[in-house]
Design an enzyme around this catalytic site. Structure first.
Site, mmCIF file in Angstrom:
data_model
loop_
_atom_site.group_PDB
_atom_site.id
_atom_site.type_symbol
_atom_site.label_atom_id
_atom_site.label_comp_id
_atom_site.label_asym_id
_atom_site.label_seq_id
_atom_site.Cartn_x
_atom_site.Cartn_y
_atom_site.Cartn_z
ATOM 1 N N LYS A 158 0.823 -1.227 0.000
ATOM 2 C CA LYS A 158 0.000 0.000 0.000
ATOM 3 C C LYS A 158 0.848 1.265 0.000
ATOM 4 O O LYS A 158 1.963 1.261 0.524
ATOM 5 C CB LYS A 158 -0.886 0.047 1.257
ATOM 6 C CG LYS A 158 -1.996 -0.969 1.289
ATOM 7 C CD LYS A 158 -2.849 -0.722 2.515
ATOM 8 C CE LYS A 158 -4.058 -1.624 2.550
ATOM 9 N NZ LYS A 158 -4.870 -1.355 3.738
ATOM 10 N N GLY A 165 -7.701 3.225 -3.993
ATOM 11 C CA GLY A 165 -7.070 2.004 -4.496
ATOM 12 C C GLY A 165 -5.797 2.235 -5.292
ATOM 13 O O GLY A 165 -5.163 1.286 -5.742
ATOM 14 N N GLU A 200 0.870 -4.687 4.641
ATOM 15 C CA GLU A 200 -0.026 -5.219 5.670
ATOM 16 C C GLU A 200 -0.377 -6.642 5.292
ATOM 17 O O GLU A 200 -0.505 -6.954 4.108
ATOM 18 C CB GLU A 200 -1.342 -4.412 5.713
ATOM 19 C CG GLU A 200 -1.291 -3.154 6.539
ATOM 20 C CD GLU A 200 -2.610 -2.380 6.549
ATOM 21 O OE1 GLU A 200 -2.687 -1.412 7.286
ATOM 22 O OE2 GLU A 200 -3.553 -2.738 5.808
ATOM 23 N N ILE A 203 -6.006 -9.885 4.642
ATOM 24 C CA ILE A 203 -7.105 -10.500 5.393
ATOM 25 C C ILE A 203 -8.000 -11.218 4.381
ATOM 26 O O ILE A 203 -8.497 -10.595 3.445
ATOM 27 C CB ILE A 203 -7.939 -9.417 6.123
ATOM 28 C CG1 ILE A 203 -7.056 -8.539 7.021
ATOM 29 C CG2 ILE A 203 -9.102 -10.034 6.896
ATOM 30 C CD1 ILE A 203 -6.588 -9.165 8.302
ATOM 31 N N LYS A 237 -16.343 2.095 -3.589
ATOM 32 C CA LYS A 237 -17.613 1.554 -3.125
ATOM 33 C C LYS A 237 -18.727 1.737 -4.163
ATOM 34 O O LYS A 237 -18.746 2.741 -4.872
ATOM 35 C CB LYS A 237 -18.017 2.262 -1.828
ATOM 36 C CG LYS A 237 -17.032 2.009 -0.713
ATOM 37 C CD LYS A 237 -17.168 3.015 0.407
ATOM 38 C CE LYS A 237 -16.005 2.838 1.388
ATOM 39 N NZ LYS A 237 -15.904 3.971 2.319
ATOM 40 N N ARG A 292 -13.855 13.617 7.083
ATOM 41 C CA ARG A 292 -14.808 14.430 6.311
ATOM 42 C C ARG A 292 -16.147 13.710 6.263
ATOM 43 O O ARG A 292 -16.265 12.597 6.759
ATOM 44 C CB ARG A 292 -14.276 14.566 4.885
ATOM 45 C CG ARG A 292 -13.985 13.181 4.294
ATOM 46 C CD ARG A 292 -13.684 13.187 2.835
ATOM 47 N NE ARG A 292 -13.094 11.937 2.398
ATOM 48 C CZ ARG A 292 -13.761 10.844 2.065
ATOM 49 N NH1 ARG A 292 -15.074 10.822 2.145
ATOM 50 N NH2 ARG A 292 -13.137 9.752 1.679
#
Lengths: 452, 70
Positions: A158, A165, A200, A203, A237, A292
């Protein structure tokens, strides 16, 4: 309370803020680019100032012009919306220096949460679970592969300054990491001006669940439940709902507590969102904090009955929150879908002129949109043209209302993702309430090839 | 000679070839940026780039010719 505010944004969110201003008797000032001169939000604001040419860096990111418009109009505060300048700490500082209230948290907090590596460290101090990984920037492939060896594959590579993304990639082996490192670092440098990279642990079957909070300047922090936002394409999303159909009441309470602890630790004020990844055992880990208002805030409004923009304005004006955590009831179920001007199969943008636009009505149906028939969807900005929000007594009722509304949603002249949304929200996996961030890859895309 | 059109309105983000370059069918020659997305434009045949008609940062419409291939 303020008597006039400037909205440093465009499209549906500018209209959303204007609506609350009208309700509260506050005058609204819009800023717009030459490409948006005929837009609805420009007409609906009490005043409007052109701040430059269509590309965002010459208009909506043009801080000098926006500040000048605020000064000329006599606005007392600036609402940044989402995206654009909303998480730019330099802009927030500049507002303050010019005697304008920035409707959001203090600049230092925006900056500290804007670096994902810094945010990981801060959240660890606050006692919020973080994903196993590294907390210092990786300079090169060698450092990355040494760190990766320690944590173990698969991993997420990341960008610390990343978003949407960009600069992010799943790597399953050292070979993949070495191949991905330089390209993502370069991309992060060119998009965000910061090539700091970190790793990371990956998951499996991750659920993206976030907690909305409100914090006033008197030390009160109230969580407003969670939103499930696992269905994404291109790491953005597409479908969001509240409450999450996946987590137990016990997990929910723990996540809300963690969000409050996080906000308290950093001295947060105004509306904010703490995003978590949740694994299949309902362990949750801090992902990032958005300092925000979020695109998907309406689902929280639908289940709580609150107006989040109104709350933001009150907090910015120094008022105390008028309710406690215990007093915020949640009722029913709400789902939002984002209507994008894009090809529903390839997700490629589809700019053009909207020739026909007709919105479905009905009980529990809410629209947030930036366009009308005759609007030109330009290639300069995000492809989202509207949001459809539904509310139902139960999740099933909300799903039914959403399906009916989508079937009657008419947009002509450009391609939209409505066919994709319909396939998604009628899929058995979605109806069962088990959605992961891999939904589009695992269920939606294969569905397309099998029906060819 | 074949003219390659952009196929979509957007900004030219990256120009990946220069005049005189040999290209293969399917090779990406330009990357456009439209609505926050990178969109690669490829050539459909093997050949040599005879002309590059855009610069990085230019705005193009969907029917604009961006390169010519011989």
């Amino acid at each position: 309370m303020f008597s006039k505010i400037l909205i440093a944004n465009r499209g549906e969110i500018a209209r959303r803020v204007i609506r609350t201003c009208k309700k509260l008797g506050i005058k609204s000032v819009a800023v717009y680019s030459e490409a948006d001169a005929d837009s609805l939000f420009v007409r609906e604001a009490d005043e409007a100032y052109c701040v430059g040419k269509p590309p965002v860096n010459q208009s909506y990111l043009n801080v000098d012009e926006i500040i000048a418009a605020a000064k000329n109009s006599g606005a007392e505060a600036v609402h940044p919306g989402y995206g654009l300048l909303s998480e730019n700490s330099v802009f927030a500082s500049r507002c303050k220096a010019e005697g304008l209230v920035f409707i959001g948290p203090p600049p230092e907090i925006i900056a500290s949460m804007g670096s994902k590596i810094e945010a990981r460290k801060t959240m660890k101090e606050a006692g919020v679970p973080i994903i196993e990984g590294i907390n210092t920037p990786l300079e090169n492939e060698e450092e990355a592969s040494m760190a990766a060896e320690k944590i173990g594959y698969p991993l997420m590579l990341k960008a610390s300054a990343g978003g949407g993304g960009i600069g992010m990639q799943l790597v399953n082996s050292e070979e993949e990491l070495l191949k991905a490192f330089a390209g993502n670092k370069k991309r992060a440098e060119s998009f965000f001006g910061d090539g700091a990279m970190f790793l990371e642990k990956y998951i499996a079957e991750p659920h993206h669940i976030e907690v909305q909070i409100l914090a006033d300047t008197h030390g009160n922090i109230v969580p407003l439940w969670e939103r499930e936002c696992s269905i994404q394409r291109r790491n953005q999303k597409v479908v969001e709902e509240a409450p999450s159909p996946f987590i137990s009441e016990e997990t929910r309470t723990k996540m809300l507590d963690a969000a409050v602890a996080a906000a308290k630790h950093i001295g947060y004020t105004n509306a904010g969102t703490i995003e978590f990844l949740v694994d299949k055992e309902q362990n949750f880990y801090f992902l990032e904090m958005n300092t925000r208002l979020q695109v998907e805030h309406p689902v929280t409004e639908e289940i709580t009955g609150l107006d989040l923009v109104e709350e933001q304005l009150k907090v910015a004006a120094g008022e105390k929150l008028s309710f406690t955590r215990e007093e915020v009831q949640r009722r029913g179920h709400s789902i939002e879908v984002r209507i994008y001007a894009e090809d529903p199969k390839t997700f490629f943008p589809s700019p053009g002129k909207i020739t026909q636009f007709s919105l479905p009505g009905g009980e529990g149906i809410r629209h947030e949109c930036s366009v009308e028939a005759g609007s030109q969807v330009t290639p300069f900005y995000d492809p989202m043209i509207a949001k459809l929000v539904v509310w139902g007594e139960s999740r099933n009722q909300a799903c039914e209302r959403l399906k009916n509304a989508l079937e009657n949603y008419e947009v002509e002249g450009i391609k939209t993702n409505i066919p994709m949304l319909l396939k998604t929200i009628t899929h058995e996996q979605f109806l069962a309430g088990y959605t992961t961030t891999q939904f589009v890859n695992e269920y939606y895309l294969p569905q397309l090839t099998s029906t060819k | 000679m074949a003219k390659v059109e952009s196929g979509m309105a957007g900004n030219v983000w990256k120009v990946l070839v220069k005049e005189g370059d040999e290209v293969k069918a399917g090779q990406e020659v330009v990357i456009l940026e439209s609505m926050k997305m990178e969109i690669p434009v490829s050539v459909e045949q093997d050949g040599t780039i005879t002309k590059v008609l855009v610069n990085e940062g230019d705005f193009v419409n969907d029917t604009d010719v961006i390169v010519e291939v011989e």
